[in-house]
Structures are given as structure tokens and as C-alpha cells.
Design an enzyme around this catalytic site. Structure first.
Site, short mmCIF file in Angstrom:
data_model
loop_
_atom_site.label_atom_id
_atom_site.label_comp_id
_atom_site.label_asym_id
_atom_site.label_seq_id
_atom_site.Cartn_x
_atom_site.Cartn_y
_atom_site.Cartn_z
N ARG A 199 114.63 35.07 -4.61
CA ARG A 199 115.94 35.65 -4.91
C ARG A 199 116.63 34.90 -6.04
NH1 ARG A 199 117.86 37.26 1.31
NH2 ARG A 199 116.72 39.25 1.31
N TYR A 241 114.72 44.73 -6.01
CA TYR A 241 113.73 44.02 -5.21
C TYR A 241 114.19 42.65 -4.72
CZ TYR A 241 111.89 42.24 -9.82
OH TYR A 241 111.73 41.69 -11.06
N GLU A 242 113.39 42.08 -3.80
CA GLU A 242 113.73 40.85 -3.07
C GLU A 242 115.04 40.99 -2.29
OE1 GLU A 242 111.29 39.19 -2.87
OE2 GLU A 242 110.21 39.64 -4.70
N GLY A 243 115.26 42.15 -1.74
CA GLY A 243 116.49 42.43 -1.01
C GLY A 243 117.49 43.05 -1.96
#
Length: 580
Positions: free
Chosen positions: A301, A437-439
Site C-alpha cells: 500500500r 488495487y491493494e485495497g
């Protein structure tokens, strides 16, 4: 699409925001001397400009090719990646006992920024490997570390993160991949992995002779949801008796995606255990997969936030060069009716300064978060907890900035920005994935008002706001924003879950902008002192004063206006009417 490494800017932020000199006072990071830092920042800038940057357009128009489960990268990529490995750039912050250089993670962040500004899509291969290293350092056995880390640290093998499935996107707990323990024979103790994963960045390619996948799966009888998930290390090829990757491991790339942007990065659909056994090693405890994965996820993140900086830097440079050369119209109000370059027109100057100020703010936020992680490794618990609060701000706000700046870059180019040949459109297309992406950024906002705000009853966030307010004495707008953030924080702490979530995104933007404003104020003061002392690059320092003043006077006040949205509660979000 020229790229000039912003070396002076990066070193300035390392010194005045990351406090790299304070890290070097500790034995662990004693090698991070000023000369070493300057050599690394200068060296990676030159490498990125000379080796990675020329491939940016190549990867965009000549995409990776999939055939019969294999992916061939565009021309020049394999040679460039090998140069990256040979130069040791991937090992900067790697553990020394496994071949790394043991330098601060903050310096590794600078390396990823430089490479990604040169070629964001290609650099995705470099982003996830450090997360795999951190996960193995935190939860792997010593045998696993000895086996896998030397090659991961050097970059000779890359790591991937396998979470998403067709029916399990952001809801990771809905995954259906399975892992069944082998109890007999030569593979006893390993697990047979079966399942499909989608959106796997660099899940298949020809840059390395092995790929180390970290895969989430569920063991037989494990409970539903995230509690029942375990983490497994699944190599593309198993190792033979000499440690060489020669044994097929039932890992198959079914296809790669056709995407809006980041065309130089193959995004794979991966199938495990179809037609032959796919064996994996458990990492950490059974049903402890999410704990292990979050070590990797937090690193990822922050690196995705860094991608916002990367694309903003590249788009800003391109827009500024274009505006300095494009001649159009005379200057309004001038008696001279000769046409001028468009960077002299007020609205274009507004856009260019906004691009530059937002880029510098995102960089400062990213470096500061990385530095707090490093200070946490040195035993500073407060810094470690501050890093926890900062991660959702970096991931969400910096990627929002990347999209905004790339969009402004197209606007500066005018109609030419909408034409692919100029390259401005590629920046915008490449930037758009980072908030997803990545949350997703909405998940980051939910994390902020849920888990992060709940830590210490809100005092961790209040501590950040106190630091912002203490530094805002000379900046009235920043004082007002800090006051607004404090009021919203107090309301959020006592609000119900639905009301907190309804206001989470404007609240995150407020808090991130305030944090950036604080970091820009610190840079403003440092630049002013240097100018008064007659030290440093005068042109750079004067530009720094201009960009920080723009941020504090133009961008900070707008964030104050988000407070009503943050406080509105869930009642304003009525259910949407169904479409016929």
C-alpha cells in the site's frame, strides 16, 4: 517523453522530512551517511533515466504477449531487469544476513519512485518482491528464509501476492482456493494447492527463471471468512537438490488481462494444481494467513501510494516542458500582441503550480510514512504507530493526486493531450489503477475511521493533528484545517459505524491534506533558512518556497470545505432507485 530525475528535490525531502541523518545515528543504519545517500539517489536517478525510461512507451504500445501459458515481455525489458539485478538496486533495504545491504526502507522507496517515474508499468515487478521478503522475515521459518530470501533480495526471483479470485475481490474472506496437507511420501509437510487467482501482477513473465507466489488458501475444515485463511509460498518451479528451479510445480498462467493502462505489466490469471500437483509451504501458522499477508499488504500500500508520486512527477515534467515550448495567443492585458508560450498564461501557470505542489506534497507524505516505518524498526514505538495511521493516507491520497495531476497534464496539453502520440494520455491511463488495487481508496478510508481511528480511542490520530497544529503558527489556513480535522475526529470517535463510513472519504482527504500541509510548511521553513544563510541551490529553494506557498494558500483551504460532507452522516446517502 523525457524524464529528468528530481534528485535535488528527493535529497531535500530525505533531509528535512524523512530525517535520514537521524536514522544514520543508529548502528543499524550507520551506513546511510550523507555521501552514501547522495550516491544512491543520484545513481538510481541516472539508471532510471537511462535504462527504464526508454522502455515506458515501448511497453505501452508493444504489450507483453501470452502464448500457451507463457508470457514474453516487450523488447528490452529482460535486459533492463537484469541490469537492475546486477547493480544491486533491489537489495538496498534487504536483510544483510540474506544478501541485502541493510539500508533504510526510506531509501528503497526513493529507488522505487525513480524507477516508477521512468516506467510505472515495468516497475510493478519491483514493488511486490519487498513485501514477500518482509512477510518471510516476519513469519517464515529459518529454512524458508535461507532457501528463498537470497534470490528474492537480489531480485533474481520476484515475488507476487495472490489474494483476488473471481468471486472474492475486496472480500478476501470469500476465497475458495484450497490447501490440503500432504501426510506421506517425500512431500510430506507440504500442501497441495488448488484454485484460481486473478489480477496477479507479474504472475507470469520471462524476466526471471523462477517466480515466488504468496497465495492465500483455506485448509480443510477451516472456518469461513478471513479467520480460516492461511498463507502459502508457492514457487513457479520447485527446486532440485542443488537449489535450482527445475521441477514443474503445477502453476499455470491461463491468460493475461487487456487493460486501460500499465500495459508494460502483465496482469495474470493464475491456476494452481490443475492437471498436476501444485505444492506450497505454509508461511506462519495455519489460519494465520491474514496476519502474514498484512505485513506484505502494508508494504504494498505504501508502494502504491508511491506510484501516485511517480506518475505525478512524470506528468508534471512533461506538461511543464510542453507549456514552455507551445506558443499560443498573446498575454492578456499586455500591449505586446505577440503570441507567447502558454506557460505565461495565468490559468496554465495555475495548473502547472498545482501539479508541482501536489506532487511535492505526495512525495513528502510518502517519504515521511516510510521514515516512520524505519524509526519503528529502530525501537521508536510512537513512530511505528504513526506509520500505521499514515498508510491509508499515503495509499489513498497520493494515488488520488496521481490521477489529478495526470488529468491536469492532459489539460495543459490541450487537444494534443488527448492524442496518444504525445504520451500525456498514457500517464492518465496508467495512473487510474492505483486508487483501485491493494485495497480500494474507499477501503483505505474505511480502515482509517474503523481500525486506525479506534486505536487508543482516537488519540493516535489526535496526536498527528496536534503535530500539524503546533507547526501551523505562521499559516492561518493550515491552523483552520487542523482545527476542522480535530472537530471531525472527535465526532467520528463517537459516531456510529454507518455515519463514520459515510463521511470517511472526505475525512481522509482532509486529514491527508492537513498532513501534507504540515510537511510542506516544514519544507517552506527549511528553504527559507537555507536562502537566508546563502546555502544550497538558490533557484531550487526559491521554487520550493513558491510551491509550498501555493499548497498552503490554494490547496489547504479547499480541504476545510470538506468538513460538512465528513459530518453529514449516513442519512444523506439514500438508497439509489432501481433502474428499469
Amino acid at each position: 517523453m523525457t524524464y529528468t530525475p528530481p534528485t535535488t528535490e528527493q535529497i531535500f525531502v530525505l533531509n528535512h522530512i524523512a530525517r535520514i541523518d537521524a536514522m544514520a545515528q543508529h548502528d543499524r543504519f550507520a551506513d546511510a551517511t550523507p555521501d552514501m545517500v547522495e550516491a544512491i539517489v543520484t545513481g538510481i536517478g541516472e539508471f532510471a533515466a537511462e535504462v527504464y525510461a526508454p522502455l515506458n512507451r515501448v511497453g505501452d504500445v508493444n504489450n507483453p504477449k501470452w502464448q500457451d501459458g507463457k508470457v514474453t515481455m516487450p523488447p528490452g525489458f529482460k535486459e533492463a531487469y537484469q541490469q537492475f539485478v546486477d547493480a544491486g538496486w533491489g537489495s538496498i533495504d534487504g536483510p544483510t544476513e540474506y544478501g541485502g545491504q541493510g539500508l533504510p526502507f526510506t531509501l528503497a522507496t526513493v529507488i522505487i519512485e525513480a524507477l516508477g517515474s521512468a516506467d510505472m508499468g515495468f516497475t510493478l515487478c519491483n514493488i511486490l518482491t519487498p513485501g514477500a521478503i518482509h512477510a518471510l522475515m516476519a513469519y517464515g521459518t529459518e529454512e524458508q528464509r535461507q532457501t528463498w530470501l537470497p534470490k528474492l533480495v537480489s531480485g533474481a526471483w520476484n515475488g507476487t501476492m495472490n489474494l483476488t479470485e473471481p468471486a472474492a475481490g475486496s472480500d478476501v474472506g470469500a476465497l475458495r482456493s484450497t490447501a490440503e496437507k500432504v501426510t506421506e511420501g517425500p512431500n510430506a509437510g507440504l500442501y497441495r494447492i488448488k484454485g484460481q487467482k486473478i489480477f496477479i501482477t507479474f504472475g507470469e513473465h520471462d524476466l526471471t527463471d523462477n517466480i515466488v507466489h504468496l497465495v492465500l488458501a483455506r485448509t480443510p475444515g477451516a472456518p469461513e471468512g478471513t479467520r480460516g485463511i492461511s498463507l502459502f509460498l508457492v514457487p513457479k518451479y520447485r527446486l532440485d537438490a542443488d537449489g535450482n528451479p527445475t521441477i514443474s510445480n503445477g502453476v499455470h498462467c491461463a491468460s493475461i488481462e487487456h487493460k486501460l493502462g500499465i500495459h508494460g505489466s502483465p496482469t495474470a490469471v493464475m491456476v494452481y494444481g490443475e492437471g498436476e500437483d501444485c505444492l506450497g509451504e505454509i508461511v506462519g501458522d495455519e489460519m494465520g494467513g491474514m496476519r502474514a499477508m498484512f505485513v506484505m499488504m502494508n508494504n504494498a500500500r505504501l508502494m502504491v501510494g508511491c506510484q501516485g508520486v511517480q506518475i505525478a512527477e512524470r506528468a508534471t515534467q512533461q506538461a511543464q516542458r510542453f507549456a514552455a515550448e507551445r506558443v499560443q495567443s498573446s498575454l492578456a492585458g499586455s500591449p505586446d500582441r505577440s503570441p507567447v508560450t502558454i506557460d505565461q498564461h495565468p490559468d496554465v501557470r495555475r495548473m502547472l503550480w498545482r501539479m508541482r505542489a501536489q506532487t511535492e506534497a505526495a512525495r513528502a507524505l510518502t517519504y515521511y510514512a516510510a521514515a516512520q516505518t524505519d524509526f519503528g524498526k529502530l525501537g521508536d514505538e510512537d513512530a511505528a504507530m504513526r506509520a500505521e495511521v499514515l498508510i491509508p493516507l499515503v495509499k489513498a491520497h497520493a494515488t488520488d493526486i496521481g490521477c489529478e495531476v495526470a488529468s491536469l497534464g492532459i489539460q495543459v496539453h490541450g487537444g494534443m493531450g488527448f492524442i496518444e502520440e504525445t504520451g500525456a494520455a498514457q500517464h492518465y491511463r496508467d495512473a487510474r489503477i492505483a486508487p483501485i488495487y491493494e485495497g480500494t481508496n474507499g477501503i483505505q478510508a474505511a480502515d482509517l475511521v474503523g481500525r486506525k481511528l479506534g486505536m487508543a480511542g482516537g488519540d493516535l490520530v489526535r496526536g498527528l493533528i496536534d503535530d500539524i497544529a503546533d507547526a501551523a503558527a505562521d499559516f492561518a489556513e493550515l491552523q483552520q484545517l487542523a482545527h476542522a480535522c480535530r472537530a471531525v475526529t472527535d465526532w467520528m470517535v463517537d459516531a456510529n459505524t454507518a455515519d463514520r463510513l459515510a463521511g470517511s472519504y472526505p475525512y481522509l482527504t482532509m486529514l491527508a491534506t492537513a498532513t501534507c500541509g504540515w510537511l510542506m510548511a516544514l519544507q517552506h521553513r527549511a528553504a527559507k533558512i537555507a536562502l537566508d544563510e546563502g546555502s544550497g541551490d538558490r533557484a531550487f529553494l526559491e521554487a520550493k518556497l513558491a510551491s509550498t506557498q501555493f499548497y498552503l494558500a490554494q490547496i489547504v483551504p479547499a480541504a476545510i470545505g470538506l468538513a460538512p460532507s465528513a459530518l453529514a452522516g449516513d442519512a444523506v446517502l439514500a438508497p439509489l432507485p432501481k433502474l428499469a
